[in-house]
Design a protein around this motif. Structure first.
Motif, PDB file in Angstrom:
ATOM      1  N   VAL A  91       0.843  -1.203   0.000  1.00 60.15           N
ATOM      2  CA  VAL A  91       0.000   0.000   0.000  1.00 60.15           C
ATOM      3  C   VAL A  91       0.875   1.249   0.000  1.00 60.15           C
ATOM      4  CG1 VAL A  91      -1.588   1.365   1.415  1.00 60.15           C
ATOM      5  CG2 VAL A  91      -2.025  -1.057   1.032  1.00 60.15           C
ATOM      6  N   ILE A  92       1.906   1.245   0.825  1.00 60.05           N
ATOM      7  CA  ILE A  92       2.814   2.398   0.900  1.00 60.05           C
ATOM      8  C   ILE A  92       3.511   2.602  -0.443  1.00 60.05           C
ATOM      9  CG2 ILE A  92       4.937   3.249   1.951  1.00 60.05           C
ATOM     10  CD1 ILE A  92       3.962   1.853   4.586  1.00 60.05           C
ATOM     11  N   GLU A  93       3.968   1.527  -1.041  1.00 62.09           N
ATOM     12  CA  GLU A  93       4.657   1.646  -2.332  1.00 62.09           C
ATOM     13  C   GLU A  93       3.705   2.141  -3.420  1.00 62.09           C
ATOM     14  OE1 GLU A  93       7.659   1.895  -4.994  1.00 62.09           O
ATOM     15  OE2 GLU A  93       7.743   1.702  -2.827  1.00 62.09           O
ATOM     16  N   ARG A  94       2.473   1.647  -3.427  1.00 63.25           N
ATOM     17  CA  ARG A  94       1.488   2.099  -4.425  1.00 63.25           C
ATOM     18  C   ARG A  94       1.201   3.591  -4.242  1.00 63.25           C
ATOM     19  NH1 ARG A  94      -3.562  -1.505  -5.044  1.00 63.25           N
ATOM     20  NH2 ARG A  94      -2.028  -2.735  -6.132  1.00 63.25           N
ATOM     21  N   ALA A  95       1.083   4.032  -2.992  1.00 62.89           N
ATOM     22  CA  ALA A  95       0.850   5.462  -2.726  1.00 62.89           C
ATOM     23  C   ALA A  95       2.043   6.291  -3.185  1.00 62.89           C
ATOM     24  CB  ALA A  95       0.591   5.686  -1.238  1.00 62.89           C
ATOM     25  N   ARG A  96       3.233   5.772  -2.957  1.00 57.47           N
ATOM     26  CA  ARG A  96       4.439   6.496  -3.386  1.00 57.47           C
ATOM     27  C   ARG A  96       4.459   6.632  -4.914  1.00 57.47           C
ATOM     28  NH1 ARG A  96       7.866   4.189  -0.199  1.00 57.47           N
ATOM     29  NH2 ARG A  96       8.086   5.962   1.174  1.00 57.47           N
ATOM     30  N   SER A 129       1.967   6.524  -7.020  1.00 62.50           N
ATOM     31  CA  SER A 129       0.865   7.330  -7.548  1.00 62.50           C
ATOM     32  C   SER A 129       0.812   8.727  -6.932  1.00 62.50           C
ATOM     33  CB  SER A 129      -0.472   6.607  -7.312  1.00 62.50           C
ATOM     34  OG  SER A 129      -0.699   6.446  -5.925  1.00 62.50           O
ATOM     35  N   ASN A 130       1.783   9.017  -6.067  1.00 65.67           N
ATOM     36  CA  ASN A 130       1.873  10.337  -5.430  1.00 65.67           C
ATOM     37  C   ASN A 130       0.578  10.697  -4.699  1.00 65.67           C
ATOM     38  OD1 ASN A 130       3.331  12.622  -4.718  1.00 65.67           O
ATOM     39  ND2 ASN A 130       2.494  13.807  -6.416  1.00 65.67           N
ATOM     40  N   THR A 131       0.096   9.740  -3.893  1.00 67.64           N
ATOM     41  CA  THR A 131      -1.126   9.961  -3.129  1.00 67.64           C
ATOM     42  C   THR A 131      -0.869   9.728  -1.642  1.00 67.64           C
ATOM     43  OG1 THR A 131      -1.814   7.664  -3.442  1.00 67.64           O
ATOM     44  CG2 THR A 131      -2.657   9.283  -5.014  1.00 67.64           C
ATOM     45  N   GLU A 132      -1.805  10.190  -0.844  1.00 64.93           N
ATOM     46  CA  GLU A 132      -1.738   9.999   0.601  1.00 64.93           C
ATOM     47  C   GLU A 132      -2.353   8.646   0.961  1.00 64.93           C
ATOM     48  OE1 GLU A 132      -0.439  12.540   2.804  1.00 64.93           O
ATOM     49  OE2 GLU A 132       0.265  13.189   0.846  1.00 64.93           O
ATOM     50  N   ILE A 133      -2.040   8.173   2.147  1.00 68.19           N
ATOM     51  CA  ILE A 133      -2.635   6.963   2.691  1.00 68.19           C
ATOM     52  C   ILE A 133      -3.592   7.411   3.788  1.00 68.19           C
ATOM     53  CG2 ILE A 133      -2.185   4.822   3.954  1.00 68.19           C
ATOM     54  CD1 ILE A 133       0.648   4.975   2.581  1.00 68.19           C
ATOM     55  N   VAL A 134      -4.830   6.985   3.701  1.00 72.45           N
ATOM     56  CA  VAL A 134      -5.839   7.393   4.673  1.00 72.45           C
ATOM     57  C   VAL A 134      -6.017   6.273   5.688  1.00 72.45           C
ATOM     58  CG1 VAL A 134      -8.224   8.111   5.007  1.00 72.45           C
ATOM     59  CG2 VAL A 134      -6.986   8.812   2.942  1.00 72.45           C
ATOM     60  N   ILE A 135      -5.889   6.623   6.966  1.00 69.89           N
ATOM     61  CA  ILE A 135      -6.094   5.668   8.046  1.00 69.89           C
ATOM     62  C   ILE A 135      -7.106   6.239   9.029  1.00 69.89           C
ATOM     63  CG2 ILE A 135      -3.773   4.712   7.817  1.00 69.89           C
ATOM     64  CD1 ILE A 135      -3.053   6.271  10.404  1.00 69.89           C
ATOM     65  N   TRP A 136      -7.598   5.390   9.906  1.00 72.73           N
ATOM     66  CA  TRP A 136      -8.522   5.807  10.956  1.00 72.73           C
ATOM     67  C   TRP A 136      -7.749   5.768  12.260  1.00 72.73           C
ATOM     68  CZ3 TRP A 136     -13.210   7.832  10.552  1.00 72.73           C
ATOM     69  CH2 TRP A 136     -14.022   7.890  11.676  1.00 72.73           C
ATOM     70  N   ARG A 137      -7.677   6.900  12.954  1.00 80.22           N
ATOM     71  CA  ARG A 137      -6.933   6.986  14.206  1.00 80.22           C
ATOM     72  C   ARG A 137      -7.715   7.826  15.210  1.00 80.22           C
ATOM     73  NH1 ARG A 137      -1.535   9.530  13.292  1.00 80.22           N
ATOM     74  NH2 ARG A 137      -0.859   7.459  12.704  1.00 80.22           N
ATOM     75  N   ASP A 138      -7.961   7.274  16.364  1.00 85.06           N
ATOM     76  CA  ASP A 138      -8.642   8.002  17.448  1.00 85.06           C
ATOM     77  C   ASP A 138      -9.964   8.623  16.994  1.00 85.06           C
ATOM     78  OD1 ASP A 138      -6.506   7.381  19.162  1.00 85.06           O
ATOM     79  OD2 ASP A 138      -5.400   9.157  18.531  1.00 85.06           O
ATOM     80  N   GLU A 171      -4.589  11.537   7.092  1.00 84.54           N
ATOM     81  CA  GLU A 171      -3.856  11.295   5.850  1.00 84.54           C
ATOM     82  C   GLU A 171      -2.369  11.301   6.149  1.00 84.54           C
ATOM     83  OE1 GLU A 171      -4.957  14.103   2.855  1.00 84.54           O
ATOM     84  OE2 GLU A 171      -7.000  13.363   2.730  1.00 84.54           O
ATOM     85  N   LEU A 172      -1.677  10.263   5.675  1.00 83.30           N
ATOM     86  CA  LEU A 172      -0.235  10.156   5.853  1.00 83.30           C
ATOM     87  C   LEU A 172       0.437  10.123   4.490  1.00 83.30           C
ATOM     88  CD1 LEU A 172      -0.041   7.249   8.476  1.00 83.30           C
ATOM     89  CD2 LEU A 172       0.032   9.706   8.938  1.00 83.30           C
ATOM     90  N   SER A 173       1.568  10.767   4.390  1.00 85.62           N
ATOM     91  CA  SER A 173       2.373  10.627   3.181  1.00 85.62           C
ATOM     92  C   SER A 173       2.995   9.230   3.218  1.00 85.62           C
ATOM     93  CB  SER A 173       3.475  11.683   3.147  1.00 85.62           C
ATOM     94  OG  SER A 173       4.467  11.384   4.116  1.00 85.62           O
ATOM     95  N   PRO A 174       3.451   8.725   2.084  1.00 89.93           N
ATOM     96  CA  PRO A 174       4.117   7.420   2.099  1.00 89.93           C
ATOM     97  C   PRO A 174       5.318   7.389   3.051  1.00 89.93           C
ATOM     98  CG  PRO A 174       3.538   8.008  -0.136  1.00 89.93           C
ATOM     99  CD  PRO A 174       3.244   9.213   0.711  1.00 89.93           C
ATOM    100  N   ASP A 175       6.054   8.476   3.145  1.00 91.51           N
ATOM    101  CA  ASP A 175       7.198   8.521   4.057  1.00 91.51           C
ATOM    102  C   ASP A 175       6.750   8.459   5.516  1.00 91.51           C
ATOM    103  OD1 ASP A 175       9.021   8.618   1.975  1.00 91.51           O
ATOM    104  OD2 ASP A 175       9.160  10.805   2.003  1.00 91.51           O
ATOM    105  N   GLU A 176       5.673   9.176   5.846  1.00 91.60           N
ATOM    106  CA  GLU A 176       5.139   9.132   7.213  1.00 91.60           C
ATOM    107  C   GLU A 176       4.637   7.720   7.543  1.00 91.60           C
ATOM    108  OE1 GLU A 176       3.350  13.601   7.886  1.00 91.60           O
ATOM    109  OE2 GLU A 176       2.226  12.207   6.613  1.00 91.60           O
ATOM    110  N   ALA A 177       3.955   7.105   6.586  1.00 88.68           N
ATOM    111  CA  ALA A 177       3.436   5.757   6.797  1.00 88.68           C
ATOM    112  C   ALA A 177       4.570   4.760   6.983  1.00 88.68           C
ATOM    113  CB  ALA A 177       2.541   5.349   5.622  1.00 88.68           C
ATOM    114  N   THR A 178       5.634   4.905   6.217  1.00 91.36           N
ATOM    115  CA  THR A 178       6.793   4.030   6.356  1.00 91.36           C
ATOM    116  C   THR A 178       7.412   4.181   7.740  1.00 91.36           C
ATOM    117  OG1 THR A 178       7.272   4.096   3.991  1.00 91.36           O
ATOM    118  CG2 THR A 178       9.092   3.475   5.446  1.00 91.36           C
ATOM    119  N   ARG A 179       7.575   5.417   8.182  1.00 96.81           N
ATOM    120  CA  ARG A 179       8.155   5.649   9.518  1.00 96.81           C
ATOM    121  C   ARG A 179       7.279   5.036  10.603  1.00 96.81           C
ATOM    122  NH1 ARG A 179       9.551  10.612   7.153  1.00 96.81           N
ATOM    123  NH2 ARG A 179       7.721  11.651   8.000  1.00 96.81           N
ATOM    124  N   GLU A 180       5.975   5.211  10.487  1.00 95.96           N
ATOM    125  CA  GLU A 180       5.062   4.649  11.488  1.00 95.96           C
ATOM    126  C   GLU A 180       5.102   3.127  11.482  1.00 95.96           C
ATOM    127  OE1 GLU A 180       1.154   5.817  12.381  1.00 95.96           O
ATOM    128  OE2 GLU A 180       1.548   7.937  12.022  1.00 95.96           O
TER     129      GLU A 180
END
Length: 67
Positions: free
Chosen positions: A25-30, A32-41, A46-55
């Motif tokens: 998912v992270i690689e596909r977002a990278r 396609s230059n898109t954000e990754i949407v997650i549900w938190r709290d 929205e996370l960038s691919p780099d933010e998602a990788t770090r997390e």
């Protein structure tokens, strides 16, 4: 979290598949230059691919330190 130390267990295989899916998912977002949407709290985040990788890496490291 349910955890199994045996690498051939169904739990270990499912866990590995989940991590691989996250990486895809992270690689596909990278690509396609898109954000990754997650549900938190209770909110969409929205996370960038780099933010998602770090997390992902931080969560995997934390989980390893607990085992």
């Amino acid at each position: 979290m349910i955890k199994s130390s045996h690498p051939d267990s169904l739990i270990a295989k499912a866990d590995l598949a989940f991590v691989e899916a996250c990486r895809k998912v992270i690689e596909r977002a990278r690509l396609s230059n898109t954000e990754i949407v997650i549900w938190r709290d209770g909110k969409m985040v929205e996370l960038s691919p780099d933010e998602a990788t770090r997390e992902l890496e931080a969560n995997l490291a934390k989980r390893e330190s607990l085992s």
